[in-house]
Design a protein around this motif. Structure first.
Motif, PDB file in Angstrom:
ATOM      1  N   ARG A  22       0.805  -1.214   0.000  1.00  8.59           N
ATOM      2  CA  ARG A  22       0.000   0.000   0.000  1.00  8.59           C
ATOM      3  C   ARG A  22       0.837   1.263   0.000  1.00  8.59           C
ATOM      4  NH1 ARG A  22      -2.586   1.302   4.302  1.00  8.59           N
ATOM      5  NH2 ARG A  22      -4.670   1.515   3.524  1.00  8.59           N
ATOM      6  N   ARG A  74      -3.215   4.025  -5.237  1.00  5.39           N
ATOM      7  CA  ARG A  74      -3.954   4.211  -4.008  1.00  5.39           C
ATOM      8  C   ARG A  74      -4.033   5.692  -3.639  1.00  5.39           C
ATOM      9  NH1 ARG A  74      -2.533   4.667   1.014  1.00  5.39           N
ATOM     10  NH2 ARG A  74      -4.194   4.255   2.491  1.00  5.39           N
ATOM     11  N   ARG A 105     -11.020  11.864   6.911  1.00  9.17           N
ATOM     12  CA  ARG A 105     -11.369  11.202   8.147  1.00  9.17           C
ATOM     13  C   ARG A 105     -12.418  12.048   8.808  1.00  9.17           C
ATOM     14  NH1 ARG A 105      -9.785   6.033   9.309  1.00  9.17           N
ATOM     15  NH2 ARG A 105      -7.767   5.670   8.431  1.00  9.17           N
ATOM     16  N   HIS A 118       2.329  -5.353   8.122  1.00  9.81           N
ATOM     17  CA  HIS A 118       1.120  -5.661   7.351  1.00  9.81           C
ATOM     18  C   HIS A 118       0.777  -4.522   6.409  1.00  9.81           C
ATOM     19  CE1 HIS A 118      -0.800  -9.399   8.003  1.00  9.81           C
ATOM     20  NE2 HIS A 118      -1.056  -9.244   9.281  1.00  9.81           N
ATOM     21  N   GLY A 119       1.037  -3.306   6.845  1.00  8.69           N
ATOM     22  CA  GLY A 119       0.668  -2.170   6.003  1.00  8.69           C
ATOM     23  C   GLY A 119       0.803  -0.869   6.769  1.00  8.69           C
ATOM     24  N   GLY A 167      -1.087   3.087   6.909  1.00  7.90           N
ATOM     25  CA  GLY A 167      -2.135   3.972   6.410  1.00  7.90           C
ATOM     26  C   GLY A 167      -1.853   5.390   6.850  1.00  7.90           C
ATOM     27  N   VAL A 168      -2.835   6.248   6.591  1.00  8.92           N
ATOM     28  CA  VAL A 168      -2.717   7.646   7.001  1.00  8.92           C
ATOM     29  C   VAL A 168      -2.688   7.728   8.523  1.00  8.92           C
ATOM     30  CG1 VAL A 168      -3.988   9.845   7.028  1.00  8.92           C
ATOM     31  CG2 VAL A 168      -3.973   8.422   4.968  1.00  8.92           C
ATOM     32  N   SER A 205      -2.199   4.949  10.818  1.00 12.67           N
ATOM     33  CA  SER A 205      -1.533   3.947  11.655  1.00 12.67           C
ATOM     34  C   SER A 205      -0.510   3.132  10.866  1.00 12.67           C
ATOM     35  CB  SER A 205      -2.584   2.954  12.165  1.00 12.67           C
ATOM     36  OG  SER A 205      -3.109   2.211  11.082  1.00 12.67           O
ATOM     37  N   VAL A 245       0.301  -0.994  10.617  1.00 10.67           N
ATOM     38  CA  VAL A 245      -0.277  -2.269  11.047  1.00 10.67           C
ATOM     39  C   VAL A 245       0.823  -3.325  10.969  1.00 10.67           C
ATOM     40  CG1 VAL A 245      -2.084  -3.983  10.645  1.00 10.67           C
ATOM     41  CG2 VAL A 245      -2.552  -1.568  10.213  1.00 10.67           C
ATOM     42  N   ASP A 251     -15.956   4.052   4.432  1.00 12.37           N
ATOM     43  CA  ASP A 251     -14.693   4.012   3.690  1.00 12.37           C
ATOM     44  C   ASP A 251     -14.501   2.647   3.027  1.00 12.37           C
ATOM     45  OD1 ASP A 251     -12.433   5.080   2.589  1.00 12.37           O
ATOM     46  OD2 ASP A 251     -11.159   4.726   4.330  1.00 12.37           O
ATOM     47  N   ASP A 281      -9.034  -1.745  -0.610  1.00  8.45           N
ATOM     48  CA  ASP A 281      -7.960  -1.716   0.398  1.00  8.45           C
ATOM     49  C   ASP A 281      -8.466  -2.124   1.778  1.00  8.45           C
ATOM     50  OD1 ASP A 281      -6.036   0.625  -1.142  1.00  8.45           O
ATOM     51  OD2 ASP A 281      -8.199   0.611  -1.487  1.00  8.45           O
ATOM     52  N   CYS A 328     -12.498  -4.331   6.927  1.00  3.04           N
ATOM     53  CA  CYS A 328     -11.665  -3.757   8.004  1.00  3.04           C
ATOM     54  C   CYS A 328     -11.664  -2.240   7.929  1.00  3.04           C
ATOM     55  CB  CYS A 328     -10.247  -4.319   7.937  1.00  3.04           C
ATOM     56  SG  CYS A 328      -9.166  -3.558   6.696  1.00  3.04           S
TER      57      CYS A 328
END
Ligand SMILES: Nc1ncnc2c1ncn2[C@@H]1O[C@H](COP(=O)(O)OP(=O)(O)OP(=O)(O)O)[C@@H](O)[C@H]1O
Length: 416
Positions: free
Chosen positions: A42, A48, A60, A104-105, A107-108, A110, A112, A229, A233, A247
């Motif tokens: 990602r 993305r 958000r 795992h990934g 994001g804006v 967090s 993961v 959302d 993804d 998720c």
């Protein structure tokens, strides 16, 4: 077909060649890519980035991550980077219990990580995913809101049958709120990239995912929750790719009187009522699911508008003009329509390069049939049912849109 029955295994790619792995055609669990399952791609996925709203960093609710310049709240916390992401190390043990083993990934909101839970009831370590929220007051508060929603969803699904990622526990670590989840394998953006770039997945796989998504939406509806959302993804699958879970409830909210904002939901998946500034409810998630199902089947984004104005034009090019009644209720209608409710397309003047508004009248709807033609080997009846489902999902008027109960009993889902 019992819509709540667990899914047996199936292959996702459209052809063995395309899958690049003939195992994908078998019905065994070797369907995965085997060794070295991809870490999330990602963070370096250009595509993305493009799906967010006009605002650069997506939207958000309550300002969560919406082009926020994050100031690290405590510059002495040298385990955080300048943007407040936690700088974890592999092998690090969080909360005396979770050993970080992989990423795992990101994001804006967090990072993961994949971790081993060393203190399970059975005594055997189990894999979990830990969402480590950025160290920032706004995001921390937003994380607490996500937590309320997660608790509600898990509490109402004691048997873990409703296809929402399982929330397990929470703790605070070095000033970061951490949310612990069951660990899944990859998200559907990654699945599409690996197995269906530009041509999409098999219709049988799309159907299985559709069924599970609608079960998740039904659960959300029963709990009074809007996801806000939904996009590939935010859909995770297990290693065999036959179980899907929704998720990222970081934008979710309880249905009711919510703030009207034109940037809720990632833009390509944003329902017209959001862009026009109407009150919104559960139909907004159905619209997003429809966009995702089309994308899963074709490998292409259905409404790839670079702005909200382009999105409305694309919506009308598919479905025809908006009902006047709907336009009259929109808080933002005047940004996109003139007084007579004719559409004003915002374009760039080729000479002056300035934004100009161009009146567009007589927009003719397309026949959905021209967009979904079916792939070799697809059952024609299933293709026809898929088209019918899509037609009903994409009603511009949210009140007329297919609801989740109707979706679950639609022939595309039931196979009847
Ligand atoms: N339980 C899980 N198992 C496996 N991977 C996960 C899990 N939860 C999240 N991920 C991965 O991490 C990514 C980011 O998760 P999530 O969307 O919850 O974070 P976020 O910071 O809110 O991201 P965004 O910027 O998209 O809002 C997901 O797209 C997925 O690839």
């Amino acid at each position: 077909m019992d819509v709540y029955a667990p899914e047996s295994s199936f292959s996702v790619g459209k052809s063995p060649l395309q899958d690049g792995n003939t195992c994908l055609q078998s019905t065994t669990e070797t369907v995965g890519l085997g060794e070295g399952s991809p870490k999330s791609e990602r963070s370096n996925d250009m595509f993305r980035d493009d799906i967010f709203g006009e605002s650069p960093a997506g939207v958000r609710k309550s300002g969560k991550g919406d082009s926020i310049t994050v100031e690290n709240s405590d510059l002495n916390d040298n385990w955080d980077d300048a943007e407040g992401y936690y700088g974890y190390r592999f092998g690090e043990i969080l909360e005396g219990r979770y050993e970080i083993i992989a990423s795992h990934g990101k994001g804006v909101f967090s990072t993961v990580v994949r971790a081993k839970d060393l203190k399970t009831k059975s005594g055997d370590p189990e894999e979990v995913a830990i969402k480590i929220i950025r160290n920032n007051e706004t995001m921390y508060k937003a994380g607490l809101e996500e937590l309320v929603i997660l608790k509600k969803l898990v509490g109402a699904d004691p048997e873990n049958r409703r296809h929402c990622v399982r929330f397990l526990s929470t703790f605070k670590y070095r000033n970061h709120l951490c949310l612990v989840f069951e660990s899944l394998h990859m998200n559907l953006r990654e699945v599409l990239k690996k197995f269906g770039r530009n041509i999409g997945l098999k219709l049988t796989a799309v159907r299985a995912y559709a069924k599970q998504l609608f079960i998740a939406l039904k659960h959300l509806k029963n709990c009074g929750v809007l996801h806000c959302d939904i996009k590939p993804d935010n859909m995770l699958v297990n290693e065999a790719k036959n179980v899907l879970k929704l998720c990222d409830f970081g934008n979710a909210m309880f249905a009711g009187k919510n703030e009207i904002t034109p940037y809720l939901v990632s833009r390509f998946y944003r329902a017209p009522e959001i862009i026009l500034g109407l009150t919104y409810d559960h139909p907004l998630d159905i619209w997003s699911v429809g966009c995702c199902l089309y994308e899963l089947y074709t490998g292409k984004v259905l409404f790839p508008g670079p702005t909200n104005n382009d999105m409305l034009r694309l919506h009308m090019e598919l479905k025809g003009p908006f009902p006047k009644k709907m336009l009259r209720k929109g808080a933002f209608t005047d940004q996109h329509f003139d007084q007579d409710l004719n559409f004003l397309s915002t374009e760039e003047d080729p000479v002056t390069k300035k934004a100009i508004k161009r009146l567009i009248v007589n927009i003719k709807p397309k026949d959905f049939g021209t967009l979904i033609t079916g792939s070799p080997g697809d059952d024609p009846k299933m293709v026809a049912n898929f088209k019918d489902l899509m037609e009903k999902v994409f009603f511009l008027d949210p009140e007329k849109r297919l609801n989740v109960s109707q979706a679950l009993s639609h022939p595309f889902i039931t196979g009847k």
